[in-house]
Design a protein around this motif. Structure first.
Motif, PDB file in Angstrom:
ATOM      1  N   VAL A  84     -10.293   7.186  -0.473  1.00  0.00           N
ATOM      2  CA  VAL A  84     -10.512   6.833   0.937  1.00  0.00           C
ATOM      3  C   VAL A  84     -11.917   6.279   1.090  1.00  0.00           C
ATOM      4  O   VAL A  84     -12.907   6.899   0.707  1.00  0.00           O
ATOM      5  N   GLU A  85     -11.996   5.084   1.674  1.00  0.00           N
ATOM      6  CA  GLU A  85     -13.277   4.389   1.820  1.00  0.00           C
ATOM      7  C   GLU A  85     -13.629   4.111   3.282  1.00  0.00           C
ATOM      8  O   GLU A  85     -14.730   3.684   3.586  1.00  0.00           O
ATOM      9  N   GLY A  86     -12.697   4.332   4.193  1.00  0.00           N
ATOM     10  CA  GLY A  86     -12.960   4.111   5.609  1.00  0.00           C
ATOM     11  C   GLY A  86     -11.883   4.737   6.467  1.00  0.00           C
ATOM     12  O   GLY A  86     -10.729   4.848   6.052  1.00  0.00           O
ATOM     13  N   VAL A  87     -12.285   5.168   7.669  1.00  0.00           N
ATOM     14  CA  VAL A  87     -11.360   5.778   8.623  1.00  0.00           C
ATOM     15  C   VAL A  87     -11.649   5.180   9.991  1.00  0.00           C
ATOM     16  O   VAL A  87     -12.804   5.073  10.404  1.00  0.00           O
ATOM     17  N   PHE A  88     -10.589   4.779  10.683  1.00  0.00           N
ATOM     18  CA  PHE A  88     -10.711   4.178  12.010  1.00  0.00           C
ATOM     19  C   PHE A  88      -9.713   4.861  12.926  1.00  0.00           C
ATOM     20  O   PHE A  88      -8.532   4.966  12.603  1.00  0.00           O
ATOM     21  N   PHE A  89     -10.182   5.362  14.072  1.00  0.00           N
ATOM     22  CA  PHE A  89      -9.312   5.999  15.051  1.00  0.00           C
ATOM     23  C   PHE A  89      -9.116   5.063  16.231  1.00  0.00           C
ATOM     24  O   PHE A  89     -10.074   4.694  16.907  1.00  0.00           O
ATOM     25  N   GLY A  90      -7.876   4.658  16.485  1.00  0.00           N
ATOM     26  CA  GLY A  90      -7.522   3.886  17.665  1.00  0.00           C
ATOM     27  C   GLY A  90      -6.991   4.834  18.720  1.00  0.00           C
ATOM     28  O   GLY A  90      -6.952   6.048  18.520  1.00  0.00           O
ATOM     29  N   ALA A  91      -6.544   4.296  19.828  1.00  0.00           N
ATOM     30  CA  ALA A  91      -6.046   5.130  20.925  1.00  0.00           C
ATOM     31  C   ALA A  91      -4.917   6.049  20.473  1.00  0.00           C
ATOM     32  O   ALA A  91      -4.879   7.225  20.829  1.00  0.00           O
ATOM     33  N   ASP A  92      -3.995   5.519  19.658  1.00  0.00           N
ATOM     34  CA  ASP A  92      -2.843   6.313  19.239  1.00  0.00           C
ATOM     35  C   ASP A  92      -2.528   6.180  17.751  1.00  0.00           C
ATOM     36  O   ASP A  92      -1.394   6.394  17.338  1.00  0.00           O
ATOM     37  N   TYR A  93      -3.520   5.829  16.963  1.00  0.00           N
ATOM     38  CA  TYR A  93      -3.283   5.674  15.527  1.00  0.00           C
ATOM     39  C   TYR A  93      -4.548   5.957  14.720  1.00  0.00           C
ATOM     40  O   TYR A  93      -5.654   5.992  15.244  1.00  0.00           O
ATOM     41  N   VAL A  94      -4.329   6.156  13.423  1.00  0.00           N
ATOM     42  CA  VAL A  94      -5.407   6.332  12.453  1.00  0.00           C
ATOM     43  C   VAL A  94      -5.199   5.257  11.395  1.00  0.00           C
ATOM     44  O   VAL A  94      -4.113   5.154  10.823  1.00  0.00           O
ATOM     45  N   SER A  95      -6.213   4.453  11.139  1.00  0.00           N
ATOM     46  CA  SER A  95      -6.161   3.484  10.040  1.00  0.00           C
ATOM     47  C   SER A  95      -7.044   4.008   8.923  1.00  0.00           C
ATOM     48  O   SER A  95      -8.180   4.410   9.160  1.00  0.00           O
ATOM     49  N   VAL A  96      -6.500   4.007   7.708  1.00  0.00           N
ATOM     50  CA  VAL A  96      -7.251   4.473   6.553  1.00  0.00           C
ATOM     51  C   VAL A  96      -7.433   3.304   5.591  1.00  0.00           C
ATOM     52  O   VAL A  96      -6.471   2.609   5.265  1.00  0.00           O
ATOM     53  N   THR A  97      -8.670   3.115   5.162  1.00  0.00           N
ATOM     54  CA  THR A  97      -8.996   2.067   4.198  1.00  0.00           C
ATOM     55  C   THR A  97      -9.157   2.699   2.828  1.00  0.00           C
ATOM     56  O   THR A  97      -9.863   3.695   2.684  1.00  0.00           O
ATOM     57  N   ARG A  98      -8.501   2.111   1.846  1.00  0.00           N
ATOM     58  CA  ARG A  98      -8.653   2.608   0.476  1.00  0.00           C
ATOM     59  C   ARG A  98      -9.581   1.672  -0.280  1.00  0.00           C
ATOM     60  O   ARG A  98      -9.664   0.480   0.007  1.00  0.00           O
ATOM     61  N   GLY A  99     -10.267   2.226  -1.251  1.00  0.00           N
ATOM     62  CA  GLY A  99     -11.166   1.433  -2.075  1.00  0.00           C
ATOM     63  C   GLY A  99     -10.395   0.488  -2.978  1.00  0.00           C
ATOM     64  O   GLY A  99      -9.213   0.699  -3.264  1.00  0.00           O
ATOM     65  N   VAL A 100     -11.059  -0.540  -3.438  1.00  0.00           N
ATOM     66  CA  VAL A 100     -10.431  -1.541  -4.301  1.00  0.00           C
ATOM     67  C   VAL A 100      -9.931  -0.906  -5.596  1.00  0.00           C
ATOM     68  O   VAL A 100      -8.867  -1.258  -6.096  1.00  0.00           O
ATOM     69  N   GLN A 101     -10.674   0.048  -6.138  1.00  0.00           N
ATOM     70  CA  GLN A 101     -10.295   0.712  -7.392  1.00  0.00           C
ATOM     71  C   GLN A 101      -9.519   2.010  -7.148  1.00  0.00           C
ATOM     72  O   GLN A 101      -9.275   2.762  -8.084  1.00  0.00           O
ATOM     73  N   ALA A 102      -9.123   2.265  -5.919  1.00  0.00           N
ATOM     74  CA  ALA A 102      -8.422   3.503  -5.564  1.00  0.00           C
ATOM     75  C   ALA A 102      -6.977   3.471  -6.064  1.00  0.00           C
ATOM     76  O   ALA A 102      -6.439   2.407  -6.377  1.00  0.00           O
ATOM     77  N   PRO A 103      -6.350   4.645  -6.110  1.00  0.00           N
ATOM     78  CA  PRO A 103      -4.923   4.674  -6.442  1.00  0.00           C
ATOM     79  C   PRO A 103      -4.133   3.837  -5.431  1.00  0.00           C
ATOM     80  O   PRO A 103      -4.626   3.559  -4.333  1.00  0.00           O
ATOM     81  N   ASP A 104      -2.909   3.462  -5.769  1.00  0.00           N
ATOM     82  CA  ASP A 104      -2.124   2.672  -4.815  1.00  0.00           C
ATOM     83  C   ASP A 104      -1.622   3.569  -3.684  1.00  0.00           C
ATOM     84  O   ASP A 104      -1.727   4.791  -3.742  1.00  0.00           O
ATOM     85  N   TRP A 105      -1.072   2.934  -2.660  1.00  0.00           N
ATOM     86  CA  TRP A 105      -0.654   3.670  -1.474  1.00  0.00           C
ATOM     87  C   TRP A 105       0.422   4.704  -1.775  1.00  0.00           C
ATOM     88  O   TRP A 105       0.484   5.745  -1.127  1.00  0.00           O
TER      89      TRP A 105
END
Length: 185
Positions: free
Chosen positions: A51-72
């Motif tokens: 996990v390289e980033g976290v974004f909270f919207g009104a009704d959702y969570v977006s998670v950013t994975r690193g380029v070298q991170a495991p796949d989704w």
């Protein structure tokens, strides 16, 4: 509790929809584990591998994975577990009330129009993809509008196309004083 997931145009960002309000008072973004200390949920997500980033919207969570991170496929279940545990526990999203930077002084009429168009037409569309666009600066002499991309939009391969083909075209149509739109990184 059932949490849906949606892909975003950014292949390194996945959008999680817990079916309830996440950040109704305004979007929040965490780019480092140090920033994430302000939010129990963001901090728990940053503790997961990749996990390289976290974004909270009104009704959702977006998670950013690193380029070298495991796949989704490897990351999705632990992320779902952390999000579910957080909402089931009833813990607050942030440890302290989030602070919002106040503008210094009054907006000019053009800046107010730009912000209004961003809020009414552009930000809701971008939120569908798990991101956000914020006003940064408008140079009234040159007509250059500078915007900040956040969440799934930050680092997205198609963000420059979105800015030029979508946002810039709409801004120029409704606000002729805008001559071009640039991303602030």
């Amino acid at each position: 509790m059932f949490i849906q997931t949606e892909p975003t145009p950014n292949p390194n960002v996945l959008k999680f929809l817990p079916g309830r309000d996440v950040a109704p008072q305004g979007v929040l973004e965490y780019r480092t584990i140090d920033e994430a200390a302000a939010s129990p949920l963001a901090e728990a997500l940053f503790e997961l591998e990749g996990v390289e980033g976290v974004f909270f919207g009104a009704d959702y969570v977006s998670v950013t994975r690193g380029v070298q991170a495991p796949d989704w496929s490897a990351m999705k279940a632990p992320i779902l577990s952390v999000i579910m545990d957080h909402f089931v526990s009833g813990a607050p999203l942030t440890r302290d009330a989030p602070t919002t930077a106040e503008d210094a002084g009054e907006d000019t009429e053009i800046v107010a129009e730009i912000k209004g168009l961003l809020d009414s037409r552009i930000r809701p569309a971008v939120a569908q993809d798990g991101g956000d666009i914020l006003f940064d600066h408008f140079d009234e002499e040159t007509g250059v509008l500078r915007l900040r991309m956040r969440g799934a939009c930050s680092g997205c391969p198609s963000s420059s196309a979105t800015l030029k083909a979508g946002v810039e075209q709409m801004m120029r149509h409704y606000i002729p004083e805008v001559t071009s739109v640039e991303q602030v990184i």
